[in-house]
Design an enzyme around this catalytic site. Structure first.
Site, mmCIF file in Angstrom:
data_model
loop_
_atom_site.group_PDB
_atom_site.id
_atom_site.type_symbol
_atom_site.label_atom_id
_atom_site.label_comp_id
_atom_site.label_asym_id
_atom_site.label_seq_id
_atom_site.Cartn_x
_atom_site.Cartn_y
_atom_site.Cartn_z
ATOM 1 N N LYS A 1 2.655 0.614 16.006
ATOM 2 C CA LYS A 1 3.882 0.640 15.205
ATOM 3 C C LYS A 1 3.906 1.923 14.361
ATOM 4 C CE LYS A 1 6.095 -2.351 11.719
ATOM 5 N NZ LYS A 1 5.812 -3.423 10.750
ATOM 6 N N GLN A 2 2.712 2.381 13.975
ATOM 7 C CA GLN A 2 2.642 3.480 13.005
ATOM 8 C C GLN A 2 1.271 4.147 13.055
ATOM 9 O OE1 GLN A 2 2.781 -0.147 10.449
ATOM 10 N NE2 GLN A 2 2.406 1.381 8.863
ATOM 11 N N GLU B 1 0.500 -2.340 12.473
ATOM 12 C CA GLU B 1 0.737 -3.788 12.505
ATOM 13 C C GLU B 1 1.036 -4.321 13.901
ATOM 14 O OE1 GLU B 1 3.667 -4.676 9.517
ATOM 15 O OE2 GLU B 1 2.244 -4.354 7.883
ATOM 16 N N TRP C 1 0.838 -1.215 0.000
ATOM 17 C CA TRP C 1 0.000 0.000 0.000
ATOM 18 C C TRP C 1 0.866 1.257 0.000
ATOM 19 C CZ3 TRP C 1 -1.841 2.942 4.762
ATOM 20 C CH2 TRP C 1 -0.911 2.844 5.820
ATOM 21 N N ASP C 2 2.153 1.080 0.311
ATOM 22 C CA ASP C 2 3.089 2.208 0.319
ATOM 23 C C ASP C 2 2.934 3.033 -0.957
ATOM 24 O OD1 ASP C 2 3.921 0.074 1.997
ATOM 25 O OD2 ASP C 2 5.975 0.801 2.055
#
Ligand code: BGC
Length: 765
Positions: free
Chosen positions: A606-607, A494, A364-365
């Protein structure tokens, strides 16, 4: 001091000397590529001094091999095969001998060793002086670039200037030493961010009968073919070369200060799967080598520089008041540009073509982080990236069936060939938000370019198929007043897996429904011939529109009334908060030090996840809501993923906290140059590089699209005096120049246009 950045240049990265500590990382930073192939910035003699190299890999985008994923315990629908890009023959390899003594950094004495990556020109230059143990000296200059004009071409020019007369100088260039390249050590191979396969996976044979040196390569399991060819030209044509075991060798006597130049052209052809084509492809590549050799290195370098000039003329961002960050920022744009596949068949991997990390997979980046840069500067590349998704729709449909959804498509979480390659489904296939991400990119692309041809064809089909999948995955939950819920998913974060109603996923799905409705209605209302054909082809039923409208309206978006916080998912607030502050520094990233189930039991991110949702659809949230959520989620986020900081930075800009935004921006823009994540040697963090561009344009520039209008709300950090960038919008080019007094919007190309600057309408002409 930022590594590689010197005070005197806003365009050049400089490495002085050689250090074992930085050289592996610099192989990544100095990697050159053009979307078709890329080659790491390894030294020409790297294989002789292994400690000076992590990987010399040359990677061709999507040239990969596969092998079955070995599971200890199998379950239905698990991804079946690894897909791993594999390094192809190294075209940089060079041996230099003086008085029969081979040059490398450990023999004799090397002085003034310097490498410079000129971002403006896209050329890497290495210079040094070598004195062999007998005291004879040679000045060496090596220039290298990967051409955009000839996408197959790696061009090198080696200039050797002896200090003495009467020595024997030998030079050998070869393509075929296939050992060592791109191998990871056992201990490193446990890192899931690197790769799964350890051995190279192809056979190679020489093609006889060609005037140039040609290799035919075939992967073991995927049966992909590739032709690699080389042609060398020595300036002193009286010196004849000899071929020894596939390497071309020259031997000559030195004359003091008389330089010898070797122009070396290596070409990596197109990937093909029909073996019978290898002769015609070899001929094509050989002809190309002849053509470029005839033109000569300097001429094709000039063409390359002109290409780069055109790139920078639209893509550059200028920052006044901080020269270091200026070059750091350009470095990000340079690599982004290098990474994108341009043929509509291949995409952009998480590491670009700079390393083997993440096996060359597309995530998806691309859509959420990298594509915006292209969309607003080179929309034709954005279209090609989306076209790649269109080409893998059949595999995505198949995947949806495997997931027991009988209509629509589910894109693979990570892939090259369209099939799911994630062996760990909780942080892989479960990220069904990828559908919404792709749909969001498709919709934004159509809005920003006005490309109805794509919109009514590929775009429409993608939007319908992705929406269908969500319609099949979710259901109306009686226990939630009949709200539409999406259960058993993983959001972007994640460190939280397999949950019900991840806010981000649900919001993306809601918008996916809306996008599909909008495009289908447009096709039907305007009787668009192509659009109607597409709908017929995919057996669209009018009742689907009603279903999507209902699902969108009733989409469950979890909210905690008591704390007045947006909930990351149904269960997030029921978990204990991870004590980030007292976690030993060495235990980050957590994923390398704790079992997933340990991590999943805690509130720890994580993000960016909910914050990303609120950033993307910021008009749907009140300022105070965004502020509260930001404070809450920032405190539980480790930023162990490189995709995190840019989002927090942009949101900080948006919320008016410019100091915080600046801090995040600096970490984002310098992530690879400072090796912030300690794994730059495996390849650049391409999504973060896209995040760097977005941080300026979306963050400090405050640019966002509201319906069909571009809005800006520029805010400049106090550390800079001015920032200026250009964007393309519906065929126009707008230059935005921001300083502390105000902002100028200049229409450089195209028809008049109304934009919005904060609450004020501005008419650009
Ligand atoms: C991130 C993902 C990302 C992947 C590839 C992971 O560490 O959590 O969001 O897609 O890296 O960059």
């Amino acid at each position: 001091m930022i590594p590689l950045i010197t005070k005197d240049s806003k365009w050049i990265l400089t490495e002085e000397g050689t250090s074992e500590k930085t050289i592996k990382q610099n192989e990544t930073l100095f990697a050159l590529s053009n979307g078709h192939f890329g080659t790491r910035g390894s030294l020409e003699e790297a294989e002789r001094t292994r400690e000076y190299s992590h990987s010399e890999a040359t990677l061709v985008n999507a040239f990969y091999d596969s092998e079955p994923i070995q599971y200890g315990e199998w379950a239905y629908g698990y991804a079946e095969e690894h897909q791993t890009v594999i390094p192809v023959p190294n075209g940089k390899k060079l041996a230099i001998k003086l008085d029969n003594e081979m040059f490398d950094l450990d023999s004799g004495k090397t002085t003034n060793h310097k490498r410079q990556l000129d971002l403006k020109q896209g050329v890497l230059t290495r210079t040094f002086s070598w004195k062999n143990t007998k005291g004879h000296q040679l000045d060496v200059k090596i220039e290298r670039f990967v051409s955009y004009n000839y996408p197959e071409l790696l061009a090198q020019k080696i200039t050797l200037t002896p200090h003495d007369t009467g020595c024997e100088l030998q030079v050998a260039a070869t393509l075929d030493d296939l050992e060592h390249m791109g191998m990871v050590s056992e201990e490193e191979s446990n890192d899931p961010r690197i790769k799964a396969q350890k051995e190279r996976q192809f056979q190679s044979e020489r093609i006889e009968g060609s005037e140039n040196q040609m290799l035919h390569i075939k992967t073991n399991n995927t049966h992909l073919h590739l032709i690699v060819g080389e042609k060398n030209n020595l300036s002193d044509s009286s010196v004849k070369s000899r071929f020894i075991n596939g390497s071309e060798n020259w031997s000559m006597e030195t004359a003091k200060d008389r330089s010898v130049t070797l122009e070396r052209f290596v070409a990596y052809g197109n990937i093909f799967d029909d073996g019978s084509k290898n002769e015609s492809e070899a001929e094509r590549i050989s002809d190309l080598l002849d053509d470029v050799a005839k033109l000569g290195f300097d001429e094709i370098k000039e063409q390359h520089i002109q290409f780069m000039k055109a790139f920078w003329s639209i893509s550059d961002i200028q920052i006044e008041g901080d020269d270091e960050i200026q070059v750091g920022l350009r470095f990000n744009l340079f690599h982004l540009h290098q990474a994108a596949g341009r043929d509509g068949l291949r995409n952009m991997s998480a590491k670009g073509l700079t390393g083997e990390g993440y096996e060359g997979h597309y995530f998806w980046d691309t859509e959420m982080y990298m594509l915006p840069f292209f969309l607003y500067t080179q929309p034709e590349i954005a279209e090609n990236l989306l076209n790649y998704r269109y080409t893998i729709l059949p595999q995505a449909r198949e995947r949806a069936r495997e997931m027991a959804i009988d209509n629509g498509a589910l894109f693979a979480w990570r892939t090259i060939n369209g099939k799911e390659a994630s062996a760990y489904y909780p942080a892989g296939t479960a990220q069904i938000h990828i559908n919404g991400d792709i749909a969001h990119a498709v919709h934004t692309y159509i809005k920003v370019t006005g490309d109805q041809a794509f919109g009514m064809n590929e775009g429409l089909e993608i939007l319908v198929e992705t929406a269908r999948f969500y319609a099949g995955w979710g259901h109306y939950d009686k226990k939630r007043n009949g709200a539409f819920v999406l259960n058993g998913v993983t959001g972007p974060d994640e460190y939280t897996a397999i949950v019900n109603n991840n806010y981000y996923t649900n919001l993306m799905a809601k918008h996916n429904f809306n996008y599909a409705i909008e495009m289908v209605e447009e096709a039907l209302e305007s009787n668009d011939v192509i659009g109607e054909m597409v709908l017929e082809k995919i057996n669209f039923q009018k009742s689907e529109l009603e279903n999507w409208k209902k699902a969108s309206e009733k989409m469950f978006l979890p909210y905690d009334e008591e704390q007045e916080l947006t909930m990351q998912d149904d269960s997030f607030f029921h978990k204990e908060v991870w004590d980030i502050e007292n976690t030993p520094k060495d235990n980050f990233p957590l994923l390398l030090h704790y079992h997933p189930l340990t991590i999943y039991r805690y509130q720890v991110n994580k993000q960016a996840d909910t914050v990303l949702a609120e950033f993307l659809f910021s008009d749907e949230f009140s300022h105070s809501q965004k502020k509260r959520d930001y404070a809450y989620y920032e405190a539980v986020t480790t930023h162990d993923s490189s995709l995190s900081r840019s989002i927090f930075g942009m949101m900080a800009s948006h919320l008016g906290d410019l100091d915080k935004a600046y801090g995040y921006f600096m970490d984002t823009a310098l992530m690879d140059l400072t090796d912030l994540q300690s794994n730059t040697k495996d390849g650049v963090h391409a999504a973060n590089m896209g995040g760097t561009w977005m941080s300026i344009v979306y963050g400090f520039g405050g640019m966002h699209l509201v319906k069909d209008t571009l809005h800006f709300s520029p805010r400049l950090p106090k550390n800079w005096t001015a920032v200026s960038f250009k964007v393309q919008f519906h065929g126009r080019v707008i230059q935005v120049s921001i300083n502390h007094e105000g902002t100028d919007y200049n229409l450089l190309k195209g028809e008049t246009l109304t934009i919005r600057h904060f609450d004020e309408e501005k008419y650009l002409k």
